[in-house]
Design a protein around this motif. Structure first.
Motif, PDB file in Angstrom:
ATOM      1  N   ALA A 484      18.717 -26.120  10.871  1.00  0.00           N
ATOM      2  CA  ALA A 484      19.053 -25.076   9.836  1.00  0.00           C
ATOM      3  C   ALA A 484      17.976 -24.581   9.374  1.00  0.00           C
ATOM      4  CB  ALA A 484      19.790 -25.347   9.483  1.00  0.00           C
ATOM      5  N   PHE A 485      17.597 -25.250   9.141  1.00  0.00           N
ATOM      6  CA  PHE A 485      15.761 -23.614   8.228  1.00  0.00           C
ATOM      7  C   PHE A 485      14.837 -23.725   9.103  1.00  0.00           C
ATOM      8  CE2 PHE A 485      18.353 -25.673   4.545  1.00  0.00           C
ATOM      9  CZ  PHE A 485      18.666 -24.304   3.513  1.00  0.00           C
ATOM     10  N   THR A 486      14.712 -23.816  10.035  1.00  0.00           N
ATOM     11  CA  THR A 486      13.400 -24.010  10.799  1.00  0.00           C
ATOM     12  C   THR A 486      13.777 -23.440  12.252  1.00  0.00           C
ATOM     13  OG1 THR A 486      13.612 -25.971  12.307  1.00  0.00           O
ATOM     14  CG2 THR A 486      12.331 -25.383  10.105  1.00  0.00           C
ATOM     15  N   THR A 487      14.310 -24.004  12.883  1.00  0.00           N
ATOM     16  CA  THR A 487      14.751 -23.430  14.365  1.00  0.00           C
ATOM     17  C   THR A 487      15.678 -22.259  14.445  1.00  0.00           C
ATOM     18  OG1 THR A 487      15.498 -25.073  15.113  1.00  0.00           O
ATOM     19  CG2 THR A 487      14.277 -25.102  15.717  1.00  0.00           C
ATOM     20  N   GLY A 488      17.183 -22.566  13.413  1.00  0.00           N
ATOM     21  CA  GLY A 488      17.814 -22.443  13.022  1.00  0.00           C
ATOM     22  C   GLY A 488      17.851 -20.959  12.538  1.00  0.00           C
ATOM     23  N   ALA A 489      17.196 -20.876  11.910  1.00  0.00           N
ATOM     24  CA  ALA A 489      17.181 -19.666  11.358  1.00  0.00           C
ATOM     25  C   ALA A 489      15.974 -18.449  11.975  1.00  0.00           C
ATOM     26  CB  ALA A 489      16.107 -19.727   9.666  1.00  0.00           C
ATOM     27  N   ALA A 490      15.187 -19.054  13.085  1.00  0.00           N
ATOM     28  CA  ALA A 490      14.162 -18.122  13.311  1.00  0.00           C
ATOM     29  C   ALA A 490      15.261 -17.437  14.535  1.00  0.00           C
ATOM     30  CB  ALA A 490      13.050 -19.335  13.859  1.00  0.00           C
ATOM     31  N   PHE A 491      15.949 -18.319  15.330  1.00  0.00           N
ATOM     32  CA  PHE A 491      16.449 -17.427  16.015  1.00  0.00           C
ATOM     33  C   PHE A 491      17.841 -16.564  15.492  1.00  0.00           C
ATOM     34  CE2 PHE A 491      20.869 -16.811  18.962  1.00  0.00           C
ATOM     35  CZ  PHE A 491      20.484 -17.186  19.760  1.00  0.00           C
ATOM     36  N   ALA A 492      18.387 -17.099  13.980  1.00  0.00           N
ATOM     37  CA  ALA A 492      19.000 -16.087  13.796  1.00  0.00           C
ATOM     38  C   ALA A 492      18.444 -14.177  12.935  1.00  0.00           C
ATOM     39  CB  ALA A 492      19.257 -16.532  12.810  1.00  0.00           C
ATOM     40  N   GLY A 493      16.699 -14.699  13.859  1.00  0.00           N
ATOM     41  CA  GLY A 493      16.088 -13.768  12.779  1.00  0.00           C
ATOM     42  C   GLY A 493      15.560 -13.742  14.293  1.00  0.00           C
ATOM     43  N   GLN A 494      15.767 -13.672  15.563  1.00  0.00           N
ATOM     44  CA  GLN A 494      15.290 -12.952  16.459  1.00  0.00           C
ATOM     45  C   GLN A 494      13.681 -13.138  16.800  1.00  0.00           C
ATOM     46  OE1 GLN A 494      17.102  -8.443  18.277  1.00  0.00           O
ATOM     47  NE2 GLN A 494      17.466  -9.126  16.393  1.00  0.00           N
ATOM     48  N   HIS A 495      13.173 -14.451  16.465  1.00  0.00           N
ATOM     49  CA  HIS A 495      11.731 -15.093  16.316  1.00  0.00           C
ATOM     50  C   HIS A 495      11.181 -15.906  16.860  1.00  0.00           C
ATOM     51  CE1 HIS A 495       7.796 -14.062  13.752  1.00  0.00           C
ATOM     52  NE2 HIS A 495       7.908 -13.554  15.275  1.00  0.00           N
ATOM     53  N   GLU A 496      12.293 -16.972  17.555  1.00  0.00           N
ATOM     54  CA  GLU A 496      12.074 -18.111  17.937  1.00  0.00           C
ATOM     55  C   GLU A 496      11.316 -18.540  18.904  1.00  0.00           C
ATOM     56  OE1 GLU A 496      14.693 -16.883  21.217  1.00  0.00           O
ATOM     57  OE2 GLU A 496      14.786 -16.635  18.917  1.00  0.00           O
ATOM     58  N   SER A 497      11.173 -17.859  19.458  1.00  0.00           N
ATOM     59  CA  SER A 497       9.517 -17.717  20.485  1.00  0.00           C
ATOM     60  C   SER A 497       8.676 -17.694  19.719  1.00  0.00           C
ATOM     61  CB  SER A 497       9.561 -16.440  21.744  1.00  0.00           C
ATOM     62  OG  SER A 497       9.712 -15.457  20.724  1.00  0.00           O
ATOM     63  N   ALA A 498       8.166 -17.880  18.279  1.00  0.00           N
ATOM     64  CA  ALA A 498       6.513 -17.295  17.788  1.00  0.00           C
ATOM     65  C   ALA A 498       6.757 -18.484  16.436  1.00  0.00           C
ATOM     66  CB  ALA A 498       6.705 -15.977  16.972  1.00  0.00           C
TER      67      ALA A 498
END
Length: 544
Positions: A484-498
């Motif tokens: 939730a505090f890594t991949t989930g938050a990254a996905f929510a911020g449209q930034h999971e590729s980075a």
């Protein structure tokens, strides 16, 4: 041939020297499909990205940094915080540690005496529940601390404010002042304002506050970034900013001073048009800053009984909360933002607000308008029949685990024993297939993400109460909480590729901590100290 070979050796040596090699680490990361991966170190390329992970005991050429066996995690990302609020509260009166109104008044009086030059005394963090009050504080009580100038103090949730008599007078608030739409002025039996203003009524005072100076804004942002780095946050989704704040963030980014990645939600459509008039900015300044989303407010907060409920509050039968945006206006706003390519994030705490947000997203989808990763911020009290709709509609539930452990003292009183079953229902959301993103809502709660990880897996406060956890059936596993505090938050911020994992090719954002969260007792996770924070392969924080 010899010249070419010599040049190749020189270039190879130059790359090796430019690389940073972390060895002897107890590394954990999720991979890109959510599995937990162990490793012994990593290589950071000269571009600040992860080149590859090292096996335990493995080393490589470059600038070697020995982690000394300490635990290494991906940089943590707060999916819902308020950066400038964090900085300003650290520089103003912070009442979040007070346990009685008398203690709070003493702290306010002391601050005022130490700052005689301040035209207004400003701060926040108060919580009448923590003080053992079954009512809001009053202007008359605040006058006991400071009566010679205006005082304005926001409640811990940011959805109510406490004013003294001078602040009410300066704002022109009297018994004749009407409640604005989506807000409420607390009054006595005679209709006289008592000193607390709820939700949109807060603007009646806030528009009179002296604007912060450039120096004050700069100090607040510098302070917030220091706090974030010290607790292991390498990124945040800033939940509601204006154009002036965006300009400040951009200046910090241009000057190389932005030590965390900020995904900014504009605070409403006017702010969105001012910040990003040509559409979503994408990620700028080496992925340090983006404005790709707008935040819309549907209701208030549970603690101030401003959260919009389908049925009246269990402890206030005449009150069903406040609705700020709904119906056609909400749908038109979502459609407008979505058509321009922006993500829409809706603040919804009560079950009525969550249902209205879900209904609005559903209606926009029925019209054939694609939505960009729609999200509901907080998703606190949800009717049981609405929980499966998050996954069905592709709506991200942005949750703040420490809200549950802070709210447990009053939440069930507010909504009763049946509705609370749909409250803070993280495990049920995950099991339904919904995506979740973890955050804190700082400065409403402390920015420390290890407090959030602890609350998510124990459903206890940091005193270990209640012993078996508050509605412990809704606790997450540690791996789910970390996601939730890594991949989930990254996905929510449209930034999971980075960001979000330490997958080769992503930014080398990581932290070193003083314990292994996967081996220590869950009740100790909140005690973890961050020893170092790295962003793009550069150390931005070291604990003294």
């Amino acid at each position: 041939m010899r010249i070419a070979l010599a040049l190749a050796v020189f270039l190879a040596a130059g790359v090796a020297e430019a690389r940073t090699v972390i060895i002897n680490a107890n590394g954990y990361t999720l991979d890109d499909i959510g599995r937990l991966e162990r490793f012994g170190g990593l290589i950071v390329g000269d571009d600040g990205r992860v080149e590859r992970l090292l096996k335990p005991g493995e080393t490589a050429d470059g600038n070697v940094v020995d982690a000394g066996g300490r635990t290494l995690l991906p940089g943590l990302i707060d999916a819902h915080g308020h950066v400038m609020g964090l900085g300003f509260l650290a520089l103003q009166i912070d009442l979040s540690d007070t346990t009685s109104i008398d203690q709070a008044l003493a702290k306010i009086a002391s601050y005022a005496a130490a700052n005689p030059e301040r035209e207004w005394i400003v701060g926040g963090g108060w919580n009448q529940v923590s003080w053992g009050l079954d009512r809001f504080p009053t202007a008359e009580e605040l006058d006991l601390a400071v009566a010679d100038r205006p005082v304005w103090l926001s409640r811990v949730d940011g959805h109510a404010g406490w004013a003294n008599a001078a602040a009410l007078k300066a704002s022109g608030i009297t018994a004749k002042t009407t409640d604005p739409a989506g807000g409420r002025i607390e009054r006595d039996a005679d209709g006289k304002p008592t000193g607390v203003l709820i939700d949109t009524a807060m603007a009646l005072v806030e528009k009179k506050l002296p604007p912060p100076t450039v120096a004050e804004n700069t100090a607040a942002l510098e302070t917030a970034l220091r706090i974030m780095a010290s607790v292991g946050l390498t990124g945040v989704r800033d939940a509601g900013i204006d154009a002036a704040t965006w300009a400040l963030y951009e200046q910090f980014a241009k000057d190389g001073k932005l030590s965390a990645r900020i995904s900014a939600m504009a605070a409403g459509m006017d702010a969105l048009r001012a910040i990003a008039p040509k559409g979503p900015t994408g990620w700028l300044y080496e992925d340090r800053l983006a404005a790709n989303a707008v935040k819309l407010m549907v209701d208030g907060a549970l603690g101030s009984r401003g959260a919009a409920m389908i049925e009246p509050y269990s402890d206030d039968p005449e009150n069903s909360g406040l609705t700020m945006l709904d119906g056609a206006k909400l749908r038109n706003t979502i459609a407008s933002a979505s058509m321009r390519g922006f993500q829409v994030n809706i603040h919804a705490i009560g079950d009525k607000a969550n249902r209205e947000a879900l209904n609005a997203f559903a209606d926009i989808q029925k019209m054939g308008q694609p939505l960009v990763r729609p999200g509901i911020e907080h998703a606190q009290i949800i009717a049981a029949e609405d929980i499966p709709r998050f996954a069905k509609l592709g709506v991200i539930a942005s949750i703040q685990p420490t809200h549950a452990t802070s709210d447990k003292a009053m939440a069930e009183e507010r909504v009763g024993p049946e509705r609370i079953k749909g409250g803070y229902a993280w495990k049920t959301l995950v099991n339904s297939g919904a995506r979740i993103a973890g955050g804190s809502d700082f400065p409403v709660e402390p920015a420390n993400p290890f407090y959030g990880l602890h609350a998510a897996v124990t459903r206890q406060d940091r005193d270990g109460a209640p012993p078996k956890g508050w509605y412990a059936n809704e606790a997450l596993t540690l791996q789910q909480a970390l996601a939730a505090f890594t991949t989930g938050a990254a996905f929510a911020g449209q930034h999971e590729s980075a960001v979000g994992t330490l997958t080769p090719g992503k930014w080398a954002d990581f932290i070193l901590i003083d314990g292994d969260i996967f081996k220590m007792p869950a009740g100790d996770i909140w005690k973890v100290k961050v020893l170092e924070t790295w962003l793009a392969g550069e150390r931005v924080y070291t604990r003294d």
